[in-house]
Design a protein around this motif. Structure first.
Motif, short mmCIF file in Angstrom:
data_model
loop_
_atom_site.label_atom_id
_atom_site.label_comp_id
_atom_site.label_asym_id
_atom_site.label_seq_id
_atom_site.Cartn_x
_atom_site.Cartn_y
_atom_site.Cartn_z
N ASN A 93 -0.06 2.59 -5.45
CA ASN A 93 -0.19 4.04 -5.55
C ASN A 93 -0.62 4.52 -6.92
O ASN A 93 -1.31 5.52 -7.05
N SER A 94 -0.18 3.79 -7.95
CA SER A 94 -0.47 4.24 -9.31
C SER A 94 -1.18 3.14 -10.08
O SER A 94 -1.12 1.96 -9.71
N ASN A 134 0.83 -1.21 0.00
CA ASN A 134 0.00 0.00 0.00
C ASN A 134 0.87 1.25 0.00
O ASN A 134 2.10 1.18 -0.01
N SER A 135 0.22 2.40 0.06
CA SER A 135 0.94 3.65 -0.19
C SER A 135 2.05 3.93 0.82
O SER A 135 2.98 4.67 0.53
N PRO A 169 5.48 0.91 -2.84
CA PRO A 169 4.07 1.32 -2.91
C PRO A 169 3.46 1.09 -4.29
O PRO A 169 3.16 2.04 -5.02
#
Lengths: 311, 262
Positions: free
Chosen positions: B125-126, B116-117, B122
């Motif tokens: 995130n995108s 996760n972020s 991460p």
């Protein structure tokens, strides 16, 4: 297609990671060993990142409080009525569909191996089993809604032709029984695929010898065939159990969230923390791993027993 | 013997009814869209749905990436283990079977927490990162089938001799890998590819929880909102599975006869 035909006996051999006896030898061999290990690094890193670490993260989280302290409270909380009933329904559906799949699958495998049916039936059934055992998930739920749902073909035909109203008997596709019947659509073919080779391995001589000694068909099955086959039978049933236990897509598409089984509860927990404790979600996942893990370990053990007869 | 044969046919008949009736039921249901007569309206409605096309295309693309990256990971590993680390084979096999033990929903749950972020990697995130994670998750899911298919094909060739022959002719390792090993295990690569394709096209859990617009979650959405289209989609999905498995059988039949021809 599905069953792992790997040799487990070799897995019990002395630790393959033990390379210490190479260490005392020349630096050349040392370098070779390093290169050898580098060759499987991409695979190891992949397995670590996308298989092992995510699982370990959940397992670890199951024993932590949200603040990061060690606790057994999450495990204890698994025994709350809601979660226990979810596990219980999951286990019941998995047992029922694996036993049903095992019995019907056994008779089908027996029919094509020993029943004297033409060979096109055998190849046809095996091909179909390959397809059907992979036909799971959402579309399978659609197929059964179209067949046994309230306006499904079978429901309508039963009502119009013989005046039998399936749903007035209390039957509901979106229930324990309905889910079991649906799961059996991929359980039976899986059983057929795994058991057919095992039945092929039954030697004709065993049957002939027992007949010469005056055994009846019943005695042959009770005293020879079943004792040889039971590890395969039981082992495969366990594999079917684990297969049903982890399945979610079919159940979710069939019942939405109306049927409280563990994968659906976990799905809801991941989506929106319905248990109001993220770490309890980890414990829920841990419970699933323990159950599918145990049945797989037993399956592997039984399989290695079954293979003794197939040399 | 007569009773044996009768029982055998009885079993086949029961099995056939159980398997065929849902398919007939689904097909019949999918034709009911127009009141009072059978029509292919439901199929028409499905094929003209723009979401159908985009999710189907997305899943195809994901399947393609999964097959390519999966094979680039599995074939060299299986080769290397057979050639240099045979003692490690049971360990590798054990790892490749883990995705059958750990339920998919648990694996993806782990991903969501680990990537996760706020994590070291991460990925979620995108969009492209999440797509990558989806491909990785599909590679994990298909690992047991891919590895076994490739390893079985590799058992039939003598990797050590092939490698020595190639080396003595001056081949470097990319040449060995892509011009000797890959072509020789092509039947395994293809069987692994077909089964992976069948798995990825209908997969629901991973895509739904990673929030990607794949075919599986689309199926679920249609199922929750429409009446006749789901049956048409089930028939289409069954056809896809049947096609993949049919091609797989074709390839494995080829595999059996290949050594005779050579």
């Amino acid at each position: 297609m599905r069953p792992p035909h790997f040799r487990l006996n070799s897995f019990l051999s002395p630790n393959p990671l033990d390379d210490s006896r190479f260490m005392s030898q020349s630096a050349l061999i040392d370098r070779r060993t390093v290169i050898d290990w580098l060759g499987i690094m991409p695979f190891m890193i992949f397995a670590l990142l996308f298989l092992i670490l995510p699982t370990l993260y959940l397992v670890g989280g199951a024993f932590l409080t949200p603040d990061g302290d060690f606790t057994f409270k999450n495990i204890a909380d698994l025994f709350s009525p809601n979660i226990v009933s979810a596990y219980w329904i999951s286990i019941k559906v998995s047992i029922a569909s694996s036993l049903g799949g095992a019995v019907i699958g056994f008779f089908l495998a027996w029919a094509i191996v020993m029943g004297g049916v033409p060979s096109f039936v055998r190849s046809g059934l095996l091909t179909f089993s390959g397809v059907a055992s992979n036909f799971a998930g959402v579309p399978l739920a659609f197929a059964f809604i179209a067949t046994l749902g309230r306006t499904g073909l079978v429901t309508v035909l039963l009502r119009d032709l013989i005046g039998f109203n399936l749903y007035s008997t209390g039957f509901n596709l979106l229930s324990f029984l309905g889910l079991t019947i649906t799961y059996m659509f991929f359980q039976i073919p899986l059983m057929v695929l795994i058991l057919t080779p095992a039945l092929d391995g039954m030697k004709r001589e065993w049957r002939e010898a027992s007949e010469i000694l005056g055994a009846s068909t019943w005695q042959y099955w009770r005293m020879i065939a079943l004792p040889i086959l039971w590890p395969s039978l039981l082992g495969t049933t366990l594999l079917l159990f684990a297969n049903a236990f982890g399945a979610i897509a079919t159940a979710y598409a069939l019942t939405g969230s109306s049927l409280n089984i563990v994968p659906i509860l976990l799905y809801a927990q991941i989506r929106g923390d319905v248990l109001h404790n993220p770490n309890l979600g980890y414990a829920l996942a841990l419970g699933m791993i323990v159950i599918t893990g145990l049945s797989n370990v037993l399956y592997i053990w039984l399989r290695s027993r079954a293979e003794r007869w197939q040399k | 013997m007569k009773s044996t044969r009768f029982l055998a046919w009885l079993a086949i008949a029961v099995g056939a009814i159980y398997f065929i009736v849902p398919l007939i039921g689904t097909f019949e249901f999918s034709l009911r869209m127009r009141r009072g007569e059978y029509s292919f309206d439901a199929y028409h409605s499905v094929f003209s749905d723009i979401q159908f096309r985009s999710t189907f295309g997305f899943s195809m693309l994901m399947a393609l990436f999964t097959i390519i990256f999966g094979m680039l990971l599995v074939v060299p590993t299986a080769y290397w283990v057979r050639l240099r680390l045979p003692k490690l084979r049971p360990v590798i096999e054990f790892i490749t079977l883990l995705p059958l033990v750990i339920p998919a929903i648990v694996i993806v749950f782990g991903y969501l927490r680990l990537y996760n972020s706020s994590s070291f990697l991460p990925l979620t995130n995108s969009t492209s990162g999440t797509n990558m994670l989806l491909v990785f998750s599909y590679m994990t899911l298909s690992l047991p089938y891919m590895y076994r298919a490739v390893d079985t094909a590799m058992r039939m060739i003598d990797v050590a001799t092939l490698t020595e022959a190639a080396e003595s002719l001056g081949a470097k390792w990319p040449t060995i890998m892509f011009r000797c090993i890959f072509p020789n295990v092509m039947s395994g690569v293809l069987s692994g590819a077909f089964i992976t394709f069948a798995i990825v096209m209908g997969e629901f859990t991973m895509a739904a929880l990673l929030n990607r617009p794949a075919f599986g979650p689309y199926l679920q959405l249609v199922g929750a909102n429409k009446a006749y289209e789901p049956s048409a989609l089930a028939i289409i999905a069954f056809a896809i599975t049947w096609l993949s498995m049919g091609l797989l059988q074709l390839v494995s039949r080829f595999q059996k006869t290949a050594p005779v021809k050579a």
